[in-house]
Design a protein around this motif. Structure first.
Motif, PDB file in Angstrom:
ATOM      1  N   ASP A   1       0.804  -1.218   0.000  1.00 18.95           N
ATOM      2  CA  ASP A   1       0.000   0.000   0.000  1.00 18.95           C
ATOM      3  C   ASP A   1       0.842   1.275   0.000  1.00 18.95           C
ATOM      4  N   GLU A   2       2.165   1.151   0.219  1.00 20.89           N
ATOM      5  CA  GLU A   2       2.987   2.349   0.354  1.00 20.89           C
ATOM      6  C   GLU A   2       4.064   2.485  -0.703  1.00 20.89           C
ATOM      7  N   VAL A   3       4.786   1.412  -1.007  1.00 21.62           N
ATOM      8  CA  VAL A   3       5.938   1.519  -1.892  1.00 21.62           C
ATOM      9  C   VAL A   3       5.910   0.441  -2.967  1.00 21.62           C
ATOM     10  N   ALA A   4       6.699   0.679  -3.997  1.00 21.57           N
ATOM     11  CA  ALA A   4       6.928  -0.311  -5.056  1.00 21.57           C
ATOM     12  C   ALA A   4       8.422  -0.555  -5.152  1.00 21.57           C
ATOM     13  N   PHE A   5       8.786  -1.808  -5.384  1.00 22.89           N
ATOM     14  CA  PHE A   5      10.189  -2.190  -5.493  1.00 22.89           C
ATOM     15  C   PHE A   5      10.367  -3.010  -6.760  1.00 22.89           C
ATOM     16  N   VAL A   6      11.422  -2.693  -7.504  1.00 23.20           N
ATOM     17  CA  VAL A   6      11.759  -3.420  -8.730  1.00 23.20           C
ATOM     18  C   VAL A   6      13.083  -4.124  -8.530  1.00 23.20           C
ATOM     19  N   SER A   7      13.107  -5.405  -8.859  1.00 21.03           N
ATOM     20  CA  SER A   7      14.353  -6.177  -8.826  1.00 21.03           C
ATOM     21  C   SER A   7      14.545  -6.836 -10.173  1.00 21.03           C
ATOM     22  N   ASP A   8      15.713  -7.417 -10.362  1.00 22.14           N
ATOM     23  CA  ASP A   8      16.041  -8.069 -11.625  1.00 22.14           C
ATOM     24  C   ASP A   8      16.587  -9.452 -11.331  1.00 22.14           C
ATOM     25  N   SER A   9      16.169 -10.432 -12.107  1.00 20.15           N
ATOM     26  CA  SER A   9      16.623 -11.803 -11.894  1.00 20.15           C
ATOM     27  C   SER A   9      18.105 -11.972 -12.195  1.00 20.15           C
ATOM     28  N   HIS A  10      18.690 -11.055 -12.970  1.00 21.49           N
ATOM     29  CA  HIS A  10      20.127 -11.113 -13.234  1.00 21.49           C
ATOM     30  C   HIS A  10      20.865 -10.578 -12.019  1.00 21.49           C
ATOM     31  N   GLY A  11      21.530 -11.459 -11.287  1.00 20.30           N
ATOM     32  CA  GLY A  11      22.235 -11.059 -10.086  1.00 20.30           C
ATOM     33  C   GLY A  11      21.346 -10.785  -8.902  1.00 20.30           C
TER      34      GLY A  11
ATOM     35  N   ASP B   1      26.751 -12.148 -11.696  1.00 20.82           N
ATOM     36  CA  ASP B   1      26.737 -12.389 -13.138  1.00 20.82           C
ATOM     37  C   ASP B   1      25.859 -13.589 -13.496  1.00 20.82           C
ATOM     38  N   THR B   2      25.017 -14.021 -12.559  1.00 19.27           N
ATOM     39  CA  THR B   2      24.202 -15.216 -12.737  1.00 19.27           C
ATOM     40  C   THR B   2      22.737 -14.848 -12.919  1.00 19.27           C
ATOM     41  N   GLU B   3      22.067 -15.552 -13.795  1.00 15.97           N
ATOM     42  CA  GLU B   3      20.622 -15.411 -13.948  1.00 15.97           C
ATOM     43  C   GLU B   3      19.952 -16.309 -12.910  1.00 15.97           C
ATOM     44  N   PHE B   4      19.307 -15.692 -11.919  1.00 12.71           N
ATOM     45  CA  PHE B   4      18.626 -16.435 -10.871  1.00 12.71           C
ATOM     46  C   PHE B   4      17.273 -16.944 -11.374  1.00 12.71           C
ATOM     47  N   GLU B   5      16.827 -18.022 -10.781  1.00 12.50           N
ATOM     48  CA  GLU B   5      15.493 -18.549 -11.050  1.00 12.50           C
ATOM     49  C   GLU B   5      14.507 -17.933 -10.069  1.00 12.50           C
TER      50      GLU B   5
ATOM     51  N   GLU C   1      16.527 -17.833  -6.720  1.00 15.87           N
ATOM     52  CA  GLU C   1      17.387 -18.932  -6.278  1.00 15.87           C
ATOM     53  C   GLU C   1      18.459 -19.212  -7.317  1.00 15.87           C
ATOM     54  N   MET C   2      19.665 -19.527  -6.827  1.00 15.72           N
ATOM     55  CA  MET C   2      20.697 -20.098  -7.674  1.00 15.72           C
ATOM     56  C   MET C   2      21.326 -21.259  -6.925  1.00 15.72           C
ATOM     57  N   ARG C   3      21.775 -22.249  -7.677  1.00 11.29           N
ATOM     58  CA  ARG C   3      22.416 -23.435  -7.116  1.00 11.29           C
ATOM     59  C   ARG C   3      23.752 -23.662  -7.803  1.00 11.29           C
ATOM     60  N   ASP C   4      24.539 -24.528  -7.193  1.00 12.21           N
ATOM     61  CA  ASP C   4      25.824 -24.862  -7.797  1.00 12.21           C
ATOM     62  C   ASP C   4      25.613 -25.539  -9.147  1.00 12.21           C
ATOM     63  N   THR C   5      26.575 -25.325 -10.020  1.00 15.69           N
ATOM     64  CA  THR C   5      26.600 -25.921 -11.343  1.00 15.69           C
ATOM     65  C   THR C   5      28.022 -26.405 -11.594  1.00 15.69           C
ATOM     66  N   PRO C   6      28.269 -27.168 -12.646  1.00 13.21           N
ATOM     67  CA  PRO C   6      29.650 -27.521 -12.975  1.00 13.21           C
ATOM     68  C   PRO C   6      30.553 -26.296 -13.102  1.00 13.21           C
ATOM     69  N   ALA C   7      29.997 -25.192 -13.617  1.00 11.73           N
ATOM     70  CA  ALA C   7      30.807 -23.979 -13.768  1.00 11.73           C
ATOM     71  C   ALA C   7      31.163 -23.380 -12.416  1.00 11.73           C
ATOM     72  N   THR C   8      30.219 -23.330 -11.471  1.00 11.41           N
ATOM     73  CA  THR C   8      30.549 -22.773 -10.156  1.00 11.41           C
ATOM     74  C   THR C   8      31.491 -23.691  -9.399  1.00 11.41           C
ATOM     75  N   LEU C   9      31.313 -24.996  -9.532  1.00 10.12           N
ATOM     76  CA  LEU C   9      32.182 -25.933  -8.811  1.00 10.12           C
ATOM     77  C   LEU C   9      33.618 -25.864  -9.314  1.00 10.12           C
TER      78      LEU C   9
ATOM     79  N   ARG D   1      15.408 -13.377  -1.031  1.00 12.67           N
ATOM     80  CA  ARG D   1      13.989 -13.032  -0.941  1.00 12.67           C
ATOM     81  C   ARG D   1      13.847 -11.552  -0.629  1.00 12.67           C
ATOM     82  N   TYR D   2      13.070 -10.851  -1.467  1.00 15.61           N
ATOM     83  CA  TYR D   2      12.724  -9.461  -1.219  1.00 15.61           C
ATOM     84  C   TYR D   2      11.248  -9.398  -0.842  1.00 15.61           C
ATOM     85  N   SER D   3      10.947  -8.704   0.245  1.00 13.69           N
ATOM     86  CA  SER D   3       9.551  -8.556   0.654  1.00 13.69           C
ATOM     87  C   SER D   3       9.340  -7.157   1.209  1.00 13.69           C
TER      88      SER D   3
END
Length: 294
Positions: free
Chosen positions: A8-18, A77-81, A93-101, A113-115
């Motif tokens: 009721d008071e504010v709006a927040f914009v986030s991006d799944s990239h990072g 530099d990661t695209e989060f789900e 959310e992001m999880r480990d991948t062969p590239a991160t390991l 989580r943004y709320s």
């Protein structure tokens, strides 16, 4: 992908990239309390994980092996789900991948989580260790807040200060890329206020550690406009500006930072001072809050 949440008071914009913070404003006005560069190229306001700061030559050793990692880690530099979304919250959310390991040999799950709670934006980092070894990590955010807070009021960057809810002082400066004296001289006698000045940032940020404060407010004696950051339990508060740019970055960091100049231990992950540990199967939640004030 940009996602807008609102109450009721504010709006927040986030991006799944990072899992990037992008915009925070009251619904009935256009003033944005978050600042983004008008052109690409300047570091974004994204999540820092599993590293805060730099490594010597971008490399570190762990258990006798050498790895490479960019400044502030790979999360930004990661695209989060997007795994959950309501009118007033979004969870990435992001999880480990062969590239991160290959660059960070720990399995992990990181949720951001943004709320919204009234005018307050709550950020929760949930870190989970699904592996069989103790996980070593650091995590933090890189938000840039508009400063002057309201450009329409005609105030200057130098009309603003940081107000702490407990005495701090020059002894809390644990790292700086500019002249230490410019920061130390800017503290009030009681350590509760720090004047902002471009002379503090000729080559980058400065960092305060061992904070007694749970809250810091970016404001001015000449306006009611302000921005409050609640960061209980933060290991460090990094403050950053590019002289001539209308922002003040207040960065709540949890874990280890590199020294300036670099220390020998900065190149050895398990010896980096302040590194956080997470036991096998354990989950840790770290939170901070941002409140625009008018």
């Amino acid at each position: 992908m940009r996602i807008t949440i609102a109450d009721d008071e504010v709006a927040f914009v986030s991006d799944s990239h990072g899992a990037e913070l992008h915009s925070l404003r009251f619904l009935d006005e256009e003033l944005d309390y978050l600042w983004m560069p008008p052109e690409p190229g300047l570091t974004r306001t994204s999540t820092c994980f599993p590293l805060l700061g730099r490594l010597p030559d971008g490399r570190y050793e762990l258990d006798g092996r050498e790895y490479e990692m960019p400044m502030h880690g790979f999360a930004r530099d990661t695209e989060f789900e997007v795994i959950d979304r309501t009118d007033a919250s979004v969870t990435y959310e992001m999880r480990d991948t062969p590239a991160t390991l290959a660059t960070y040999p720990f399995p992990f799950r990181l949720r951001v989580r943004y709320s919204l709670e009234g005018p307050t934006l709550v950020t929760d980092y949930e870190i989970h260790n699904p592996g069989e070894e103790t996980m070593l990590y650091s995590v933090g955010s890189h938000p840039r807040f508009t400063c002057p807070v309201d450009p329409a009021e005609g105030l200057a960057f130098t009309d603003h200060h940081l107000a702490f809810d407990a005495p701090e002082g020059p002894e809390k400066v644990v790292r700086t890329f500019g002249p230490r004296s410019a920061i130390e001289d800017a503290f009030s006698a009681d350590g509760r206020r720090l004047r902002l000045d471009p002379s503090q940032f000729p080559d980058g940020a400065f960092c305060l550690g061992d904070l007694a404060s749970d809250r810091v407010v970016l404001g001015s004696d000449q306006t009611r406009r302000a921005l409050a950051l609640d960061l209980p339990g933060a290991t460090y508060l990094q403050v950053w500006n590019v002289p001539g740019s209308p922002f003040a970055a207040l960065e709540p960091w949890y874990g280890s930072i590199s020294g300036n100049p670099m220390r020998e231990e900065d190149g050895h992950w398990e010896r980096r001072r302040g590194t956080l540990e997470l036991a096998p199967g354990a989950t840790k939640t770290i939170s901070f809050r941002i409140t625009p004030i008018r």
